[in-house]
Design a protein around this motif. Sequence first.
Motif: not given
Length: 266
Positions: A74, A77, A86, A102
């Motif tokens: 996370a 990202v 994911c 996510l």
Amino acid sequence: MMILKTLLDTGTRLDIISVRRFNKIFREYSGTMGPLESAKKAAAYKAIDEYVKDNNVIGIGSGSTIIYAVHRLAERVKEEKLNVVCIPTSFQSRQLIVNHRLTLGDLETHPKLDCAIDGADEVDSELNLIKGGGGCLLQEKIIASCADHFIVIADYTKNSQRLGEQYKKGIPIEVVPMAYVPIQRRIEDNYGGSLEIRMAKAKAGPVVTDNGNFILDWHFPHEITDWNKVNTEILLIPGVVETGLFIKMAKKAFFGMADGSIMEQS
């Protein structure tokens, strides 16, 4: 004490915890964690940093070490603006993905994964694994089999020369409920050791997997060495759904050590 226990001790349920609340607890706990949790975190961060790239589809495993992996994912990202999908192996990993905002996917839309990152109950010198202590072995093996690279993250206590050296809870075998007694007897007769049906702690009766099956935990004889042969033969028994033996599937294992270093095995 693991971070998951810390979350529960605060009275916060993992499936409804907010990202902000999770991150606050994570930061507070990370500053006071012991060597075992530090080792898990180090292994998880290393795997995420080395194997996750932009536009990847990533399998997200289950267990306590995965909490650190998802947190690091996370972070990356957000900081690097990565486009990552994911694919979860369990209810726990699905909730971690959702709670960290996510992108959640599934095998119907993403049947081919760039990598899968998961923990293990034990890893031997040939990268054979025992998995399934959390009861998610079937989903975990499916996800791992769909990935180009299956990467294991674990702390130093999971590293063994041979299976059964460190992990004493046996090899999980997921079975169709009506067949558990014949399977139990057949494995004991053919290979020795003993099998026990895994019983639930917060309900009366056996543990029931996400797939509606039972789990037998096989406390196997230590003289077994040809795990590929044994695994193949057990999978041919009618009623056996899957075993917690992951044979020749892992590409690399990252072990977090007590001193904060990382040991790699491939």
